[in-house]
Design an enzyme around this catalytic site. Structure first.
Site, PDB file in Angstrom:
ATOM      1  CB  SER A   7      -0.794  -0.058   1.257  1.00 39.49           C
ATOM      2  OG  SER A   7      -1.351   1.369   1.541  1.00 39.49           O
ATOM      3  CG  HIS A  32      -3.882  -1.467  -1.620  1.00 43.57           C
ATOM      4  ND1 HIS A  32      -4.899  -2.249  -1.829  1.00 43.57           N
ATOM      5  CD2 HIS A  32      -4.356  -0.542  -0.587  1.00 43.57           C
ATOM      6  CE1 HIS A  32      -6.153  -1.676  -1.058  1.00 43.57           C
ATOM      7  NE2 HIS A  32      -5.805  -0.886  -0.331  1.00 43.57           N
ATOM      8  CG  ASP A  34      -5.043   2.782   0.625  1.00 39.26           C
ATOM      9  OD1 ASP A  34      -5.980   1.819   0.747  1.00 39.26           O
ATOM     10  OD2 ASP A  34      -3.920   2.308   1.207  1.00 39.26           O
ATOM     11  CG  MET A  36      -7.998   7.593   2.069  1.00 43.27           C
ATOM     12  SD  MET A  36      -7.058   7.520   3.723  1.00 43.27           S
ATOM     13  CE  MET A  36      -6.414   5.990   3.728  1.00 43.27           C
ATOM     14  CG  HIS A  65      -9.389   0.559  -0.500  1.00 43.78           C
ATOM     15  ND1 HIS A  65      -8.478   0.271   0.782  1.00 43.78           N
ATOM     16  CD2 HIS A  65     -10.450   0.575  -0.510  1.00 43.78           C
ATOM     17  CE1 HIS A  65      -9.453   0.214   1.585  1.00 43.78           C
ATOM     18  NE2 HIS A  65     -10.615   0.443   0.798  1.00 43.78           N
ATOM     19  CG  MET A  67     -11.091   3.988   1.855  1.00 42.91           C
ATOM     20  SD  MET A  67      -9.662   3.614   2.884  1.00 42.91           S
ATOM     21  CE  MET A  67      -8.438   3.766   1.392  1.00 42.91           C
ATOM     22  CG  MET A 136     -11.751  -2.172   4.794  1.00 40.23           C
ATOM     23  SD  MET A 136     -10.003  -1.824   4.168  1.00 40.23           S
ATOM     24  CE  MET A 136      -8.970  -0.720   5.342  1.00 40.23           C
ATOM     25  N   GLY A 141      -8.963   4.669   6.661  1.00 40.60           N
ATOM     26  CA  GLY A 141      -8.865   5.937   6.836  1.00 40.60           C
ATOM     27  C   GLY A 141      -7.276   6.244   6.981  1.00 40.60           C
ATOM     28  N   GLY A 143      -3.099   4.564   7.791  1.00 41.36           N
ATOM     29  CA  GLY A 143      -2.172   3.392   7.872  1.00 41.36           C
ATOM     30  C   GLY A 143      -1.722   3.072   8.960  1.00 41.36           C
ATOM     31  CG  ASP A 174      -6.185  -2.356   3.097  1.00 44.06           C
ATOM     32  OD1 ASP A 174      -5.073  -2.343   3.656  1.00 44.06           O
ATOM     33  OD2 ASP A 174      -6.835  -1.715   2.470  1.00 44.06           O
ATOM     34  N   GLY A 175      -4.898  -4.000   6.299  1.00 46.60           N
ATOM     35  CA  GLY A 175      -4.786  -3.277   7.300  1.00 46.60           C
ATOM     36  C   GLY A 175      -4.158  -3.948   8.433  1.00 46.60           C
ATOM     37  N   GLY A 176      -3.071  -3.460   8.926  1.00 51.11           N
ATOM     38  CA  GLY A 176      -2.166  -4.074   9.975  1.00 51.11           C
ATOM     39  C   GLY A 176      -1.445  -5.360   9.546  1.00 51.11           C
ATOM     40  N   GLY A 196       1.028  -1.992   4.029  1.00 52.08           N
ATOM     41  CA  GLY A 196       1.556  -0.793   3.960  1.00 52.08           C
ATOM     42  C   GLY A 196       2.953  -0.639   4.810  1.00 52.08           C
ATOM     43  CB  SER A 197       3.263   0.330   8.362  1.00 51.31           C
ATOM     44  OG  SER A 197       2.054   0.969   8.314  1.00 51.31           O
TER      45      SER A 197
HETATM   46  C1  DX5 Z   1      -6.459   2.020   5.371  1.00 47.87           C
HETATM   47  C2  DX5 Z   1      -5.944   1.599   4.033  1.00 47.87           C
HETATM   48  C3  DX5 Z   1      -4.779   0.661   3.832  1.00 47.87           C
HETATM   49  C4  DX5 Z   1      -3.432   1.145   4.616  1.00 47.87           C
HETATM   50  C5  DX5 Z   1      -2.674  -0.166   5.110  1.00 47.87           C
HETATM   51  O1  DX5 Z   1      -7.488   2.951   5.347  1.00 47.87           O
HETATM   52  O2  DX5 Z   1      -6.930   0.998   3.280  1.00 47.87           O
HETATM   53  O3  DX5 Z   1      -4.633   0.213   2.525  1.00 47.87           O
HETATM   54  O4  DX5 Z   1      -2.677   1.807   3.913  1.00 47.87           O
HETATM   55  O5  DX5 Z   1      -1.466   0.424   5.761  1.00 47.87           O
HETATM   56  P1  DX5 Z   1      -1.012  -0.662   6.771  1.00 47.87           P
HETATM   57  O6  DX5 Z   1      -0.550  -1.866   6.479  1.00 47.87           O
HETATM   58  O7  DX5 Z   1       0.014   0.220   7.388  1.00 47.87           O
HETATM   59  O8  DX5 Z   1      -1.915  -0.819   7.900  1.00 47.87           O
HETATM   60 ZN    ZN Z   2      -6.439   0.117   1.458  1.00 44.93          ZN
END
Ligand code: DX5
Ligand code: ZN
Length: 223
Positions: A7, A32, A34, A36, A65, A67, A136, A141, A143, A174-176, A196-197
């Site tokens: 991401s 990916h 994101d 927003m 993605h 949002m 999710m 919202g 990362g 997706d997420g964490g 992402g991170s």
């Molecule tokens: C959150 C995003 C994710 C996010 C994931 O709203 O949809 O794609 O960037 O980042 P990590 O992996 O750091 O949770």
């Molecule tokens: Zn995402």
């Protein structure tokens, strides 16, 4: 098939070209992206302009993605910018199936995403209809949030439903997500992992991607 989707939200935005190259070399399949709008989610990221600028620097599959509150208003600009698949949120409308059909009518693959509070049952009608279902594992919202393992129950429900109907459904989480919890995701039935991170903040993203691929191989869907 199993896919890894870094991401871009967690990248160093002062060097997007270099960051994307780093993920490509580490073995990514998708990128990916994101988007927003500060309305559907309480954060603003980037839009079609950025996506179009990076499109010329990579062959990775652009997994957009959205949002955002009004996906139909902007979908053409994301297609033009080079999206390969566009995913919008179930929660953005009272008529998500109509939105999915309108996007698919533009001959682009379309996914549907659910936030942690939306039950799996909401998207059962989308199994075999949407090109991807995104579950999710954090509140959308931002990362860098903590993974919510309880969301994986929904992945299990959706994978069972797809298998029962003989459908090879793409299910993305997706997420964490990172090397440490990838196996939980694959055991639950996810075949596309967004991170992402865990990838961009690491000096060794290749090692983490290898861990993720190992998870998919050694910890397939439990049933
Ligand atoms: C959150 C995003 C994710 C996010 C994931 O709203 O949809 O794609 O960037 O980042 P990590 O992996 O750091 O949770
Ligand atoms: Zn995402």
């Amino acid at each position: 098939m199993f896919y890894i989707a870094p991401s871009l939200l967690a990248a160093d935005f002062s060097d997007l070209k270099g960051e994307i190259k780093r993920m490509e070399e580490a073995g990514a399949n998708y990128l990916h992206l994101d988007v927003m709008d500060g309305h559907f989610v309480p954060n603003i990221s980037f839009g079609a302009g950025v996506i179009s600028s990076i499109r010329k620097h990579t062959q990775l599959i652009f997994d957009v993605h959205l949002m955002i509150s009004d996906p139909l208003k902007y979908v053409d600009s994301f297609i033009k910018a080079g999206a390969d698949i566009i995913t919008f949120h179930y929660e953005c409308s009272d008529h998500p199936m109509d939105i999915l059909k309108e996007i698919k009518a533009k001959h682009i693959p379309c996914g549907i995403a659910i936030s942690p509070r939306t039950p799996a049952e909401a998207v059962i009608p989308f199994v075999g209809v949407a090109d991807m279902i995104l579950v999710m594992t954090v509140e959308p919202g931002f990362g860098g949030q903590s993974f919510m393992p309880e969301c994986l129950d929904k992945v299990r429900v959706l994978r069972r439903e797809a298998l029962a109907r003989g459908i090879d459904q793409h299910i993305e989480v997706d997420g964490g997500i990172g090397g440490d919890n990838a196996a939980h995701c694959t055991e639950a039935g996810a075949n596309i992992l967004v991170a992402g991170s865990a990838l961009f903040k690491s000096k060794k993203p290749k090692t983490i991607m290898q861990q993720m691929r190992m998870a998919a191989k050694e910890h397939p869907f439990l049933g």
